[in-house]
Design an enzyme around this catalytic site. Structure first.
Site, short mmCIF file in Angstrom:
data_model
loop_
_atom_site.label_atom_id
_atom_site.label_comp_id
_atom_site.label_asym_id
_atom_site.label_seq_id
_atom_site.Cartn_x
_atom_site.Cartn_y
_atom_site.Cartn_z
N GLY A 1 -1.94 -6.23 6.95
CA GLY A 1 -2.41 -5.27 5.96
C GLY A 1 -1.26 -4.43 5.46
CB SER A 2 0.22 -3.43 2.71
OG SER A 2 -0.70 -3.76 1.68
CB SER B 1 0.47 5.09 1.05
OG SER B 1 0.25 5.76 2.27
N GLY C 1 3.70 1.53 4.44
CA GLY C 1 4.35 0.31 4.87
C GLY C 1 3.37 -0.85 5.01
CB VAL D 1 0.77 -3.83 9.69
CG1 VAL D 1 0.71 -4.18 11.17
CG2 VAL D 1 0.83 -2.33 9.50
CE LYS E 1 3.17 2.54 9.34
NZ LYS E 1 2.57 3.83 9.75
CG ASP F 1 -4.10 9.67 7.32
OD1 ASP F 1 -5.07 9.99 6.61
OD2 ASP F 1 -3.36 8.72 7.05
#
Length: 972
Positions: free
Chosen positions: A682-683, A685, A687, A689, A704, A813
Site C-alpha cells: 500500500g501507499s 502520503s 511513503g 510499503v 516502509k 493519527d
C-alpha cells in the site's frame, strides 16, 4: 457585419480560454481525494488563471503550467488534459494518481516538462509521447508502469532527463535511446529490464548520470560506454553484468563522482587508475568477484566519503594487505569504510587511528586479520559502528574503545580476545549492540554493564566467564532483542530481576552451572493484557534448575522453549507452546510426567487424598471470604492510586540521531525484489510499503519507504524511529530495524522495516474494495466479537503509550489504515510518523490553555480542539479512538458522503439509539452475526474499577456519552 482584426483575436482568445476552463474542470471531476482542499478553490469565484497550481501566459491567458505537486490528491488523470494545448509544464508528482497515463498527453506539442513521479500510474508508457517534440524532462519514476520502454522515445532530441526508475518495466532497453543526443541523465533503475546494455549508449556524449541498477541486465558493458567522459555517476548494481573494469577507467571517466558496480559478476582486479579519480566521493563494489591485492592510493580522492568493498575476494592474506589504509588518512570526509568479508590478512595498521574524525562506520569482519586492535582508535570520536568479528584478532579489549562515546554497535565476536571484560565499557552510553561471543574472555560480567540504558542486544556466550549473573544486567529493561549468556561457567541462581525483561525477545542461559528454580517473576503476567510478554525464544537447557515447570509458561507466546537437561519435575503443562512438540525440548528431565501424548512422558499419578477435619472444612469458607475482602480493598486502592499523577521516569529518552541504522539500501532492494509493484502492500502520503524477505533467516517483513522529497519526511522518519525504539508492546507494530542511506541515483533514502502483518489493515476489512474473499471462497468480514477484541487491543496499546512509557506518547493519527492485523487478527497500532512525546498533563484545561504547532492530522479523526490551536495531548487520541469505535461498528467512515449539512457520524448513531440499532450497524454484522451478540455479552468493558456489560447498543451509547477519558479494556 465586418469584424476588426482585434475583435477576431479576442473571440479566438475567449474560445481558447473556455476550452482550457472546461479541461481543468474535467481534470477536477476525476479527483476523488483532496485532503488539502485544493480543488475547492477551482471555482467560478476566480478566473482559472488564479486557481491553485495554474500558470497562464500573460498575453493570451492560456494555461501554460499545471503544478499540483505534493497535495496527496487521489484520482485519475482526465484525457481532457490533451485540450490544454499551450501547456509547457505538467507537474503532478507526489500524489496518488492511478490508472493509465492518458494517450492525449502526446498531443501537448508545447510540453517541455512532464513530471508524474511518485504516484500509482499503471499500464504502459504511451508511445505517442514522441509527439511532445519539445520535451526536456520526462520523469515517471516511482509508479506501477509496466510493459516495454517505447522505442519512439528515442526521437525526442531535446530530452535531457529520462527518469523511469522504480516501476515494473520489462524487456530489453531499446537501442533508440542512444539517439537522445541531449540526454544528461538516464535513470532506468529498479525495474525488470533484461538483455544487454545497448552499444548505442556509447553515443550519449552529454550523459552525466547513468542509473541501471536492480534490473536483469547481463553481458558485458560496451567499451564505448566507458569512454563517455562526461559521466559523473555510474551506477549499475544488482544485475548479472560480467567482465572486468578497464585498467584506465579513471582516465576515460575523469569526472567520476560515484562508481557503484556492486552485486554483479565482475572479475579481475580493481583498476589501479582509480588512484587518479580526484573527484571520487563514492565507491561501492560489494557482492562482486574482484580479487587480488588492493593497490589503489585513495589519497588521490580527498573527498571520498563512502568506500564499500565488502563480499569480494580481495586481499592475498599477506601482512601488508591493509596498507591502503595509510592513503585513507588523507580522505577527511570519510564516513563509511567497509572491506568486510574478503581475504585481507595481516594486522590492523596504526593508521586506522588517524582516519577522519567524521568516520561513522568501520567494518572489518570476516577476513584473515590477526594481532590486536590499535590503542589509538579512541580518536574516532564519531564512530557509531565498529565490527571486527570473524577474524583471528587477540589481546585485550583496548581501553581507548571506551572513549568512543557515539558507538552504537560493537562486534568483536568470533576472535581470540582474552582477559576480563572491562567495566569501562559502561562509558559508551549509546551502545545498542554488544557482541563478544566466541572468544576467550574470563572473569565475571561487570555489573556496570547494567548502566547501558540503550543496550538492546547483548551476547557474551561461548566464553569462560564465571561467577553469578549480575542482577544489574538481567534487570536492564532496554534489552528487547536478545540476551545470550550461554556456554559459560556461571553459577548460582538466575536472578529474580530477570522478570523485568518483559520486552525481551530471546533469552539463552543454557550450558552453565545455574541452580535453583525458575524465578516466578520471569513470567508473572499482570491482569492487564497490555503487559503480555514479548519473549519468543527461551533456552535454559544444560543447567541444574529444579522444581516444576511454571504454569504461566503456557501464556507466553514462545516460538521455542528449551528446558532440557535440568532437574524439573511434575506435571508438564498442555497449553500454549506445550501443544507444539516441535517448539519445546524437555529431554533429560527424568521426573517430568504428563503433557501431550507425542512427548511420550509417563502419565502422572494422582496424589492420595488426605482427610480434612470438620473444623478445617468450616474454616475454609471463612478464610476465603476474608481473603476476598482483602483482595477487593487492594484493588480499590490500586485503582485510586492510578488516578494520581505519576512522576515521569528519571531516565531520559535518547535523541533521534542515535537510533540504530543497520540495514543497507541494497539489502532492502534485494528483499523486495527491487521494490517491485508485485510486492507493494500500500501507499500513503508519507511513503509506500512493500512486502519483503530478509536473508539469512528469510524473515517476511514490511518495508516502509518514505517519500524523502515530501515536506516533513525527515521529521516523520526521526519521530517514528524515536517512538518505536522506546516502545515494545503486544498491540504495537514491532519495528525490526531502519535504513538511512542513499539510493543508486545518489538520492536520500529512508526506510523502516517492520514485522509483516499477513491480514493487512483494519481499513481493508471494514471497507474492502473490491470485496475480498478468504481461501475458502467465503466473504471476508469481521464478526461483532472480533471487532470488540480489536477495540480492546487498540485500547490496550493506547493505555501503554499514554501511561506506561518513559514519556507519554501521543499517536496523533489513529485510524483504521494505521491498525494492522496479525495471523490471529490481533490488532497492532502502527505508523508513528506524527507521534509526539509529551509531559503528562495535570488536567484537560491545562492542555487547552497551550497553543499547538501545526499538525498534519487526518480529517474526520482529529480532535476538534486541534483545529482551535490546543496542544497535542492524550485526549486527542481518545477522541480518535471514539471515532474509530463508531466506524468499526457502523461500517461508515467519518468522512462518508452521507454526513453533510451539519450531520456527523456521532449524530448518525445517536439518532438511531432511540429507534433501532440495526439501522446504523454495519450491514455485514446484521447479515452475518446473529449468533454473536450473546457471546459478546460475556465480555466486560472495565473503566476505573466499574464494570459494564457490553451489548452492542450499550457499547455505542457509552461511546456517545463520552464517559471515558481513556478506555481500559481487558479480556476475561
Amino acid at each position: 457585419m465586418l469584424h476588426s482584426p482585434l475583435s477576431t483575436f479576442e473571440a479566438k482568445t475567449s474560445y481558447g480560454n473556455e476550452t482550457d476552463r472546461l479541461a481543468l474542470l474535467a481534470i477536477k471531476a476525476q479527483i476523488i481525494g483532496d485532503p488539502f482542499g485544493v480543488m475547492k478553490k477551482w471555482n467560478n469565484s476566480f478566473h482559472f488563471c488564479n486557481w491553485e497550481g495554474i500558470t497562464c501566459g500573460r498575453r493570451h491567458r492560456r494555461v501554460t503550467g499545471l503544478n499540483l505537486s505534493s497535495y496527496d490528491l487521489v484520482g485519475s488523470l482526465s484525457p481532457h488534459i490533451g485540450n490544454l494545448t499551450f501547456l509547457s509544464r505538467l507537474v503532478l508528482n507526489f500524489n496518488h494518481f492511478h490508472y493509465q497515463i492518458p494517450q492525449e498527453v502526446g498531443r501537448l506539442f508545447r510540453l517541455k516538462y512532464l513530471e508524474l513521479s511518485n504516484n500509482s500510474f499503471s499500464g504502459e508508457i504511451p508511445a505517442n509521447l514522441s509527439g511532445c517534440s519539445r520535451l526536456v524532462w520526462l520523469r515517471l519514476g516511482f509508479n506501477k508502469l509496466n510493459g516495454k520502454i517505447p522505442s519512439q522515445l528515442g526521437s525526442l532530441q531535446m530530452l535531457e532527463r529520462v527518469q523511469l526508475h522504480y516501476n515494473n518495466l520489462s524487456g530489453p532497453m531499446p537501442a533508440s535511446l542512444g539517439n537522445l543526443s541531449s540526454a544528461r541523465s538516464l535513470s532506468l533503475a529498479v525495474n525488470s529490464l533484461e538483455g544487454h546494455i545497448p552499444e548505442s549508449f556509447g553515443r550519449l556524449k552529454n550523459l552525466e548520470f547513468l542509473g541501471l541498477g536492480v534490473n536483469r541486465m547481463s553481458g558485458m558493458i560496451p567499451p564505448s560506454v566507458y569512454n563517455l567522459s562526461s559521466i559523473t555517476r555510474f551506477s549499475v548494481p544488482f544485475n548479472q553484468l560480467e567482465g572486468s573494469l578497464p585498467s584506465d577507467l579513471a582516465f576515460t571517466l575523469p569526472n567520476l563522482l560515484v562508481l557503484n558496480v556492486g552485486h554483479n559478476q565482475f572479475t579481475g582486479t580493481m583498476p589501479n587508475s582509480l588512484s587518479n579519480a580526484s573527484n571520487l566521493i563514492e565507491l561501492d563494489t560489494s557482492g562482486t568477484k574482484f580479487s587480488g591485492k588492493l593497490t589503489i592510493d585513495f589519497g588521490g580522492s580527498p573527498n571520498l566519503w563512502w568506500l564499500v568493498l565488502a563480499s569480494n575476494s580481495l586481499g592475498t592474506r599477506e601482512v601488508d594487505d591493509l596498507n591502503f589504509f595509510d592513503s585513507l588518512t588523507k580522505c577527511r570526509n570519510l564516513q563509511v569504510v567497509d572491506p568486510s568479508d574478503n581475504q585481507f590478512g595481516g594486522v590492523l595498521p596504526n593508521s586506522i587511528s588517524n582516519l577522519s574524525s567524521t568516520l561513522a562506520t568501520l567494518r572489518l569482519g570476516s577476513n584473515q586479520l590477526s594481532g590486536s586492535i590499535p590503542e589509538g582508535n579512541g580518536n574516532l570520536v564519531n564512530l557509531t559502528e565498529l565490527e571486527v568479528e570473524k577474524n583471528d584478532l587477540s589481546g585485550r579489549i583496548p581501553v581507548g574503545i571506551c572513549n568512543l562515546k557515539m558507538l552504537r554497535r560493537l562486534d568483536m565476536s568470533e576472535n581470540s580476545f582474552s582477559g576480563h571484560i572491562i567495566s569501562s565499557l559502561a562509558n559508551i552510553t549509546q551502545l545498542y549492540l554488544l557482541h563478544l561471543q566466541k572468544n576467550h574472555f574470563t572473569g565475571p560480567i561487570p555489573s556496570s554493564i547494567g548502566s547501558l540504558s540503550n543496550l538492546q542486544d547483548l551476547d557474551l556466550s561461548q566464553n569462560y566467564l564465571v561467577g553469578t549473573i549480575p542482577k544489574e544486567v538481567v534487570s536492564l529493561s532496554s534489552l528487547t532483542i536478545s540476551l545470550n549468556l550461554a556456554q559459560n561457567q556461571f553459577t548460582g541462581s538466575l536472578p529474580s530481576e530477570v522478570g523485568l525483561l518483559k520486552n525481551l525477545g530471546y533469552l539463552d542461559v543454557s550450558e552453565n552451572k545455574l541452580s535453583g528454580q525458575i524465578p516466578k517473576e520471569l513470567g508473572a503476567i499482570p491482569q492487564s493484557f497490555s503487559s503480555l510478554r514479548e519473549l519468543e525464544d527461551l533456552d535454559l537447557s544444560h543447567n541444574n534448575l529444579s522444581g516444576q515447570i511454571p504454569e504461566y509458561f503456557q501464556h507466553i507466546s514462545f516460538m521455542s522453549l528449551n528446558l532440557s537437561f535440568n532437574n524439573f519435575e511434575g506435571q508438564i503443562p498442555t497449553g500454549g507452546v506445550f501443544k507444539n512438540a516441535t517448539a519445546i525440548s524437555l529431554a533429560g528431565n527424568e521426573r517430568l510426567c504428563g503433557g501431550i501424548s507425542v512427548l511420550h512422558f509417563p502419565a502422572c499419578t494422582k496424589p492420595k487424598k488426605e482427610k480434612i477435619s470438620k473444623g478445617l472444612k468450616l474454616m475454609i469458607p471463612l478464610l476465603s471470604g476474608i481473603l476476598g475482602l482483602v483482595l477487593l480493598v487492594s484493588i480499590l486502592i490500586v485503582v485510586r492510586l492510578k488516578k494520581l499523577k505519576r512522576d515521569p521516569p528519571s531516565s531520559a529518552v535518547s535523541s533521534n540521531e542515535n537510533f540504530l541504522l543497520n540495514v543497507s539500501y541494497g539489502t532492502l532492494v534485494k528483499a523486495t525484489g527491487g521494490f517491485s509493484s508485485a510486492n507493494l502492500i500500500g501507499s500513503g502520503s508519507s511513503g509506500s510499503v512493500y512486502k519483503g524477505i530478509l536473508d539469512p533467516n528469510e524473515k517476511v517483513v514490511a518495508v516502509k519507504v518514505l517519500y524523502t522529497q515530501e515536506r516533513g519526511a525527515l521529521r516523520s522518519f526521526l519521530t517514528e524511529c524515536e517512538a518505536l525504539r522506546n516502545i515494545r508492546h503486544r498491540n504495537l507494530v514491532k519495528v525490526l530495524t531502519a535504513c538511512s542511506s542513499v539510493d543508486f541515483q545518489g538520492n536520500d533514502f529512508k526506510a523502516l522495516v517492520y514485522e509483516f502483518m499477513p491480514n493487512g489493515s483494519l481499513e481493508s476489512w471494514l471497507h474492502p474494495r473490491p470485496r475480498e474473499y478468504d481461501v475458502d471462497g467465503e466473504l471476508r468480514m469481521l464478526s461483532l466479537l472480533q471487532r470488540l477484541n480489536i477495540a480492546i487491543d487498540v485500547a490496550s496499546a493506547l493505555e501503554y503509550l499514554h501511561h506506561e512509557c518513559q514519556k507519554p506518547i501521543v499517536h496523533c493519527d489513529l485510524k483504521p489504515s494505521n491498525i494492522l492485523l496479525d495471523n490471529d487478527l490481533t490488532a497492532r497500532v502502527g505508523d508513528f510518523g506524527l507521534a509526539t512525546f509529551i509531559p503528562e498533563p495535570v488536567s484537560r484545561s491545562e492542555v487547552q490553555q497551550s497553543s499547538s504547532v501545526g499538525l498534519k492530522v487526518t480529517v474526520g479523526y482529529a480532535a476538534p480542539e486541534y483545529g482551535m490551536g490546543s496542544k497535542v495531548s492524550t485526549y486527542g487520541d481518545v477522541y480518535s479512538y471514539g471515532v474509530l469505535l463508531l466506524e468499526m461498528f457502523t461500517g461508515r467512515r467519518p468522512t462518508d458522503e452521507k454526513f453533510k449539512d451539519g450531520l456527523d457520524l456521532h449524530d448518525h448513531v445517536k439518532s438511531a439509539l432511540s429507534r433501532k440499532i440495526s439501522e446504523v450497524l454495519d450491514p455485514m454484522l446484521v447479515l452475518g452475526g446473529e449468533g454473536e451478540e450473546e457471546e459478546a455479552n460475556s465480555k466486560e468493558i472495565i473503566y476505573e474499577g466499574q464494570t459494564k456489560k457490553d451489548t452492542t447498543q450499550e457499547c455505542l451509547a457509552a461511546i456517545l456519552e463520552n464517559e471515558w477519558t481513556l478506555v481500559k479494556l481487558s479480556r476475561n
